[in-house]
Design a protein around this motif. Structure first.
Motif, PDB file in Angstrom:
ATOM      1  N   SER A   8      47.964 -12.325  76.262  1.00  0.00           N
ATOM      2  CA  SER A   8      49.344 -12.227  75.782  1.00  0.00           C
ATOM      3  C   SER A   8      50.020 -10.953  76.275  1.00  0.00           C
ATOM      4  O   SER A   8      51.211 -10.949  76.612  1.00  0.00           O
ATOM      5  N   LEU A   9      49.264  -9.851  76.323  1.00  0.00           N
ATOM      6  CA  LEU A   9      49.832  -8.596  76.824  1.00  0.00           C
ATOM      7  C   LEU A   9      50.210  -8.707  78.292  1.00  0.00           C
ATOM      8  O   LEU A   9      51.254  -8.195  78.731  1.00  0.00           O
ATOM      9  N   GLU A  10      49.342  -9.399  79.085  1.00  0.00           N
ATOM     10  CA  GLU A  10      49.665  -9.602  80.501  1.00  0.00           C
ATOM     11  C   GLU A  10      50.895 -10.478  80.654  1.00  0.00           C
ATOM     12  O   GLU A  10      51.769 -10.219  81.503  1.00  0.00           O
ATOM     13  N   ASN A  11      50.992 -11.524  79.844  1.00  0.00           N
ATOM     14  CA  ASN A  11      52.178 -12.393  79.895  1.00  0.00           C
ATOM     15  C   ASN A  11      53.441 -11.624  79.535  1.00  0.00           C
ATOM     16  O   ASN A  11      54.508 -11.849  80.123  1.00  0.00           O
ATOM     17  N   LEU A  12      53.317 -10.713  78.566  1.00  0.00           N
ATOM     18  CA  LEU A  12      54.477  -9.927  78.164  1.00  0.00           C
ATOM     19  C   LEU A  12      54.988  -9.069  79.306  1.00  0.00           C
ATOM     20  O   LEU A  12      56.212  -8.940  79.517  1.00  0.00           O
ATOM     21  N   ASP A  13      54.082  -8.466  80.072  1.00  0.00           N
ATOM     22  CA  ASP A  13      54.502  -7.642  81.204  1.00  0.00           C
ATOM     23  C   ASP A  13      55.300  -8.475  82.212  1.00  0.00           C
ATOM     24  O   ASP A  13      56.337  -8.036  82.722  1.00  0.00           O
ATOM     25  N   GLU A  14      54.823  -9.682  82.501  1.00  0.00           N
ATOM     26  CA  GLU A  14      55.511 -10.546  83.467  1.00  0.00           C
ATOM     27  C   GLU A  14      56.871 -11.008  82.931  1.00  0.00           C
ATOM     28  O   GLU A  14      57.866 -11.037  83.659  1.00  0.00           O
ATOM     29  N   LEU A  15      56.883 -11.367  81.639  1.00  0.00           N
ATOM     30  CA  LEU A  15      58.132 -11.864  81.053  1.00  0.00           C
ATOM     31  C   LEU A  15      59.195 -10.762  80.982  1.00  0.00           C
ATOM     32  O   LEU A  15      60.382 -11.012  81.210  1.00  0.00           O
ATOM     33  N   LYS A  16      58.796  -9.529  80.671  1.00  0.00           N
ATOM     34  CA  LYS A  16      59.742  -8.422  80.645  1.00  0.00           C
ATOM     35  C   LYS A  16      60.347  -8.177  82.021  1.00  0.00           C
ATOM     36  O   LYS A  16      61.552  -7.917  82.154  1.00  0.00           O
ATOM     37  N   GLN A  17      59.504  -8.251  83.037  1.00  0.00           N
ATOM     38  CA  GLN A  17      59.998  -8.077  84.393  1.00  0.00           C
ATOM     39  C   GLN A  17      60.989  -9.173  84.742  1.00  0.00           C
ATOM     40  O   GLN A  17      62.026  -8.927  85.382  1.00  0.00           O
TER      41      GLN A  17
END
Length: 426
Positions: A8-17
């Protein structure tokens, strides 16, 4: 479960970008806007997932790299509003004591005042071992364009950490809070939370250590009260009147009155409130005329009717009282005796005898009988009139009304002469 948090943390980084890229498009089409909305919804889903898992795993079971990402996520949550309060609660449950250094070093209390939400500020202030600059925090809260009122309420509710009652703290925050009360009393920003405005202002006014000036004029020589009149803000008008002794018939420097200003600006709410105040005079003459003069030129028929009704009411109240009303005022009352025996009736007109020495006798000059029904006051002394005015007007008034009610020709000079004769015999 730890693997789910990492994912989920990795997905958050991509979604924020992705959100950042879509937000930088100058003229987004419908497809771009739809993708932006979907990315924001995905961010919320991932955060909810992390929040749920943190409540289930053992403390300190996350590796340092992921823990650092969680700490960065906590910082983001403090500036993004109340939608992240559940995630913050989960983080504080997972780290019950380990976040104080992060909160202090990153100045998250001030950050939440500047960009966050009152619920997040409340949560941060409840965390143990926090430290912050009080002056900075109060200033950030007062300048928040959306939540300044509820944020300041949260700060004042935590008086153990924001001791505005202490002279040194009050001195640091006085200028900022003076600006706050003046600004929040006159204007409301779009989408601003306003519900606790009066409660917050009352809390500040009750703090005598702050020494806030409610009469401080702005660049246009307007005070909090006059600005409230100009905008029809009855809540502020009522609040200020509770903390200041106001003369509602005061002639202001421009030659007008409070009522005239409200009438001129067609502020019906202000006019109604002012007309309910004691002794207000709509017909008061000023260098600019009366309130009714202004209403006939500038105001609406509705406001003119309000003024006319008040004038008629004042005129009615100024008329002499009927014998029935006088009788009600002179109603016999019972006063307790010193020996606790049964009280004796006492009349205001015939009070109990006093132990004081009697008043000196005043010579009375009786006027000649007036057969032509003309007033003849020759021979009366000023002392007689003063004595009558201040001591025996109620009895004289009864005689006058008795003649009027029996429809007899009424001669004021004769009635006065008759009364003085009776007075000389008593």
């Amino acid at each position: 479960m730890v693997e789910e948090i990492i994912s989920s943390l990795e997905n958050l980084d991509e979604l924020k970008q992705r959100v950042t890229e879509l937000g930088m498009i100058g003229s987004p089409d419908d497809s771009d806007l739809e993708q932006l909305e979907l990315a924001k919804q995905a961010i919320k889903v991932n955060r909810d997932t992390i929040s749920g898992i943190l409540l289930q795993i053992e403390p300190n079971s996350i590796q340092e790299e992921e823990a650092e990402k969680l700490r960065n996520l906590l910082i983001d949550c403090c500036i993004e509003g109340d939608t992240n309060i559940d995630l913050i609660n989960s983080m504080f449950t997972y780290w019950p004591n380990e976040c104080s250094d992060l909160i202090n070093e990153e100045r998250l209390i001030a950050t939440s005042c500047a960009d966050g939400h009152p619920l997040i500020l409340e949560k941060l202030l409840s965390y143990p071992n926090i430290q912050f600059d009080i002056q900075e925090v109060v200033s950030m809260a007062c300048y928040n364009s959306t939540y300044r009122v509820p944020l300041l309420k949260v700060l004042m509710d935590h008086s153990d950490k924001i001791p505005l009652h202490q002279p040194d703290v009050a001195e640091l925050c006085r200028e900022t809070l003076q600006e706050f009360i003046e600004d929040v009393s006159k204007q409301r920003n779009n989408n601003e939370e306003w519900d606790d405005r009066i409660k917050v202002l009352r809390m500040l006014f009750n703090n005598k250590v702050l020494k806030l000036d409610l009469n401080n004029p702005d660049g246009y020589d307007q005070t909090i009260f006059t600005r409230a009149i100009n905008s029809g803000d009855v809540e502020i008008m009522q609040l200020i009147s509770e903390y200041q002794s106001l003369n509602f018939n005061e002639i202001l420097p421009d030659g007008s009155t409070y009522l005239m200003r409200a009438v001129f600006l067609n502020q019906k709410a202000s006019v109604e409130w002012l007309l309910k105040q004691p002794n207000v005079q709509p017909d008061l003459n000023t260098p600019m005329g009366t309130a009714m003069d202004v209403a006939k030129i500038k105001s609406t028929p509705e406001i003119q009717n309000l003024l006319q009704e008040k004038l008629e009411q004042n005129k009615k109240n100024s008329l002499p009282k009927t014998p029935t009303e006088v009788k009600q005022e002179n109603k016999v009352v019972s006063l307790p005796n010193e020996d606790n025996s049964s009280p004796k009736p006492v009349s205001p007109i015939n009070p109990p005898k006093s132990n004081r020495p009697p008043s000196p006798t005043i010579p009375v000059n009786t006027p000649p009988k007036d057969n032509n029904n003309n007033n003849n006051n020759n021979g009366f002394e000023a002392e007689n009139l003063a004595y009558i005015r201040f001591h025996h007007i109620p009895r004289l008034y009864d005689d006058m009304m008795r003649f009027l009610l029996h429809q007899r020709p009424y001669n004021p000079a004769w009635a006065l002469s008759h009364f003085l004769q009776q007075l000389s015999k008593s």
